[in-house]
Enzyme design. Structure first.
Site, PDB file in Angstrom:
ATOM      1  N   ASP A  87       0.818  -1.212   0.000  1.00  0.00           N
ATOM      2  CA  ASP A  87       0.000   0.000   0.000  1.00  0.00           C
ATOM      3  C   ASP A  87       0.851   1.261   0.000  1.00  0.00           C
ATOM      4  O   ASP A  87       0.320   2.366   0.106  1.00  0.00           O
ATOM      5  CB  ASP A  87      -0.906   0.001   1.236  1.00  0.00           C
ATOM      6  CG  ASP A  87      -2.312   0.468   0.927  1.00  0.00           C
ATOM      7  OD1 ASP A  87      -2.687   0.472  -0.259  1.00  0.00           O
ATOM      8  OD2 ASP A  87      -3.042   0.829   1.868  1.00  0.00           O
ATOM      9  N   ASP A 145     -10.036  -4.876  13.000  1.00  0.00           N
ATOM     10  CA  ASP A 145     -10.065  -6.309  13.274  1.00  0.00           C
ATOM     11  C   ASP A 145     -11.175  -6.682  14.254  1.00  0.00           C
ATOM     12  O   ASP A 145     -12.015  -7.538  13.969  1.00  0.00           O
ATOM     13  CB  ASP A 145      -8.700  -6.771  13.791  1.00  0.00           C
ATOM     14  CG  ASP A 145      -8.032  -5.758  14.712  1.00  0.00           C
ATOM     15  OD1 ASP A 145      -8.765  -4.920  15.283  1.00  0.00           O
ATOM     16  OD2 ASP A 145      -6.803  -5.798  14.880  1.00  0.00           O
TER      17      ASP A 145
END
Length: 863
Positions: free
Chosen positions: A222, A372
């Site tokens: 990224d 998460d």
């Protein structure tokens, strides 16, 4: 630091009459762990859920007199002493019996006892100790009471989470036909981390034990190509070299979560193993996790996060591994408790997730910075199952600096507060969660609100001693009679489940160190949950010298100064206001206790230098040393990417440079060239050799990384043997100040070279001096002279290059050049005049290494 658990007590032998002598402690144990539980099991089997809830309500009502009955101070003191004694006895029984079922029953009993005692303390605090004499007293009275209320709620939530600890066993994949095995994609998201860190994780991923046609490894980069152009190219070349796939995207939307969601649409695996780019997986990670997915309701399987380098608390407080690290409580206890309630969290890495189910909720959650936990929350809301398997399967990097640690913790604190604010897991009726799941998620999302309550505990005695502000009416022995059993029984109850993973008073240090930052960020997240962005934790940094991180520690230093001043004011109180001596002394003791913990928390900001080039692992690997004419086998005491300590069962006669082979748990091998730096006698029979690896090639480093981090059957931190001892723990914390300023001393040992006895001559300025060569290595040589040397002082001062002739059995001696290093007299040599016996240490010049190395190694092989 902590004493190990006492050994199991053997059963007493039966007497001739058939009777058995039983101590009162044995009788009490049987009553607590056998008779009462079995009676309850039989009684409760026939009850339905509604009847169980009514029974629980009845027990609560019957417990009310234990909470509200008023007693005189001396009566409450006696009850307090008996309760504390009972708690101590139960802990002693648990340590002696030391089996899971006994521990579980004793823990449940202590939880009930602690709950009643805490409720009694809370009732006393509410009914008798509020102080609203003046607005300042009233304001701080409410703040302190709120802090205590938060701590008590947190305690009860933890009790609920740990009522039952679930231990999982993996499902054997060998019984499943190969055509029914899931296809697994391995995702390694990365942004700006060092390529060498990513490389080790890729090597581990490629070495995972799983059919090659069912596994693909992807690097999800990224990092923007325009910002990290060279890095992107290095990653591309590495992927081509190692055989994995590089995936990129044209934006950074939603950070790591967006990166993974983009990859979901571009790969075709059934399951996805997600690894942070510094989380090197162990070889069996898929063999032990994939089997759980043959239950079609399982959405993800989480394994622990474990770090092979010391975090700032371990390194800066110099605990040397004697104290469990911060995340062990979560991964060794709380996650297993959550798993019992089907509420284990997805932690972003070291986890396998079913891609189809993730896509049903729109992929990894992007609304918060703890994507998460938020993802697990939504999967549970759809009725899916989670699995937590407590086996360390990754080796990662903890933040090296306290400032980096703060950045990581602040992100988690913000994200959990965002989930609490946006989703309201406890009361939101739209969520399809069970009551236990709601409680577990509420516990997790409210955990990071400890900041301001912890600070309130620190300043409460200071407010009284420095400013005369009294947030507790009548603080003295009566208050202690209610407070101490509440505190000590909660410690006893937690000891049974926490004794190997969180030592006494260390939780306070963690919270003090983070109090200002956690308090500020959680408050802002409640006000504006959309505020804040994902930040990448710095990894792989190096600390080369001692340095105090004043920026991180400044708020806590101010608190420490105020607490210290308040303790120093005590003599003035005792002289000027003797009628308040009881309250003054209680506040003084409270302040001293706080000061010890705050100073330790401040020292976490005192960065200690890393003494080694690479992090040391306590791996016990088979090590094979290849000398010129002999082989030795031993075990590594510890090993790193730059060297190893090897235990041998003898003192070997070998040169200072060797060939070394290291063998992993599953047979992976790494061959390296090493230099023996020193040898240290371990005992009468064993020796530790300290070896540095010499200029390893990239392929050698790759093989070493697989042996060290991937070829692992069980990491050494899986089962901790140290057990909490509260007094030892407090003593260890109190000595943090002296440890933090100790200078590191290198281990002393002997130089390791091959021992020889061969005639030699030293040549300098036209003169030959006869000697005996007694030790030789690739880099150095020792000559011993037993006749006077007239130029000894000139050799010592000028340290010149000299010629050396060594006889090796051939007609012509070998000629070498060397530099004089040191000259020392030989005592008790037994040859010639002791006064004229001298030893000279010579070093072979590095600039002549290529020219002389062949002759040196030939000599080492033949002498």
């Amino acid at each position: 630091m902590a004493n190990p658990s006492p050994p199991l007590r053997p059963d007493p032998p039966p007497l001739a009459t058939g009777a058995t002598r039983r101590s009162p402690l044995d009788t009490l144990t049987d009553w607590l762990v056998n008779l009462v539980p079995s009676w309850f099991d039989r009684a409760l089997q026939s009850l339905n859920r509604r009847q169980l809830w009514l029974l629980a309500l009845l027990v609560l009502v019957l417990s009310l007199p234990l909470v509200t009955t008023p007693l005189k101070v001396w009566q409450q003191g006696v009850i307090a002493g008996l309760l504390v004694l009972m708690g101590w006895l139960i802990v002693r029984i648990e340590q002696q019996r030391n089996n899971p079922q006994t521990s579980e029953y004793l823990h449940l009993f202590l939880v009930w006892l602690s709950t009643v005692t805490t409720a009694r303390y809370l009732y006393y605090r509410t009914a008798y100790t509020f102080n609203f004499d003046g607005w300042l007293n009233g304001f701080f009275c409410i703040l302190l009471y709120g802090a205590e209320l938060y701590a008590i709620i947190t305690l009860f939530l933890a009790y609920f989470q740990t009522l039952k600890i679930r231990e999982r066993q993996p499902i054997d994949l060998s019984t499943i036909p190969s055509d029914r095995l899931f296809k697994v994609d391995v995702y390694i998201p990365t942004y700006n981390e060092d390529v060498e860190i990513v490389r080790k994780t890729v090597l581990g991923a490629l070495a995972i034990d799983y059919p090659a046609d069912k596994k693909r490894v992807y690097i999800l980069d990224d990092g923007r190509a325009e910002k990290y152009k060279d890095r992107r190219e290095s990653l591309r070349q590495m992927c081509e070299e190692l055989g994995c796939t590089l995936l990129t995207r044209d934006n950074n939307d939603h950070a790591k979560a967006g990166n993974i969601n983009t990859a979901f649409k571009r790969t075709d695996g059934d399951l996805v193993l997600i690894l942070d780019c510094d989380h090197i997986p162990a070889r069996p990670i898929l063999q032990t996790t994939v089997g759980f997915f043959y239950d079609s309701k399982v959405a993800f399987v989480q394994t622990p996060h474990w770090f092979y380098n010391p975090d700032p608390f371990e390194r800066n407080l110099l605990t040397r591994g004697k104290v469990p690290v911060g995340n062990e409580l979560f991964y060794k206890v709380l996650q297993k408790g959550n798993d019992f309630w089907n509420a284990a969290f997805f932690c972003g890495s070291a986890a396998v997730i079913r891609k189809d189910y993730a896509l049903q909720i729109g992929g990894i959650a992007t609304e918060t910075v703890t994507e998460d936990c938020h993802t697990a929350f939504r999967l549970h809301s759809l009725g899916y199952k989670s699995v937590y398997y407590d086996q360390i399967m990754v080796a990662g990097l903890a933040p090296e600096k306290f400032s980096s640690y703060i950045g990581q913790q602040v992100r988690w604190a913000r994200g959990m507060a965002q989930i609490l604010r946006l989703e309201n897991p406890l009361l939101n009726r739209k969520l399809n969660l069970t009551i236990p799941q709601r409680i577990c998620y509420f516990s997790a999302t409210s955990h990071f609100f400890f900041g301001f309550p912890r600070l309130m505990y620190a300043i409460a005695p200071t407010l009284f001693l420095l400013f005369g502000i009294n947030p507790i009416r009548g603080l003295g022995l009566e208050t202690l009679a209610y407070a101490l059993p509440h505190i000590l029984l909660s410690m006893y109850a937690n000891f049974i489940t926490y004794k190997n993973v969180r030592f006494s008073f260390w939780n306070e240090i963690y919270e003090f160190a983070m109090s200002f930052y956690a308090g500020a960020v959680t408050l802002m997240a409640l006000i504006n949950p959309r505020m804040g962005s994902f930040n990448v934790t710095d990894k792989g940094l190096s600390v080369t010298k001692r340095d105090f991180d004043w920026e991180s520690a400044r708020p806590l230093v101010v608190v420490a100064v105020l607490v210290a001043l308040s303790v120093l004011s005590v003599p003035f109180w005792l002289i000027l206001r003797p009628e308040d001596s009881e309250a003054v002394l209680v506040n003084m003791l409270w302040g001293i206790f706080n000061l010890v913990l705050i100073v330790a928390a401040i020292l976490v900001s005192f960065e200690q230098p890393q003494l080694r080039r690479t992090h040391r692992l306590n791996r016990k690997l088979t090590a094979v040393i290849y000398g010129p004419d002999q082989t030795w086998r031993g075990k590594t005491e510890d090993v790193s990417e730059s060297g190893a300590r090897i235990v041998l069962d003898s003192w070997p006669n070998l040169p200072d440079e060797i060939e070394l082979e290291l063998v992993g748990d599953y047979g992976a091998r790494a061959f390296l060239k090493a230099r023996i730096v020193r040898g240290v006698p371990l005992n009468d029979a064993q020796t530790i050799l300290v070896a540095d690896f010499i200029n390893p090639t990239q392929s050698e480093l790759d093989a070493l990384a697989i042996v060290l981090y991937s070829d692992v059957r069980e990491w050494y931190s899986q089962n901790r043997t140290e057990v909490d001892d509260p007094l030892d723990s407090l003593r260890f914390i109190a000595t943090s100040l002296t440890r933090s300023f100790q200078e590191a001393k290198p281990i002393q040992g002997q130089k390791v070279r091959k021992r020889i006895q061969t005639p030699a001559q030293l040549y300098w300025e036209g003169h030959f001096y006869t000697a005996m060569a007694t030790e030789m290595g690739v880099r150095s040589l020792r000559l011993e002279f037993h006749e006077p040397i007239d130029a000894l002082e000139q050799l010592r001062q000028s340290q010149p290059v000299v010629g050396v002739l060594l006889e090796d059995g051939h007609p012509l001696p070998k000629r070498l050049l060397a530099v004089v290093q040191t000259i020392e007299p030989l005592a008790n040599s037994g040859n010639g005049d002791a006064a004229s016996s001298t030893a000279i240490e010579l070093r072979f010049p590095e600039q002549l290494q290529e020219r002389q190395e062949g002759r040196i190694k030939q000599l080492l092989a033949t002498l």
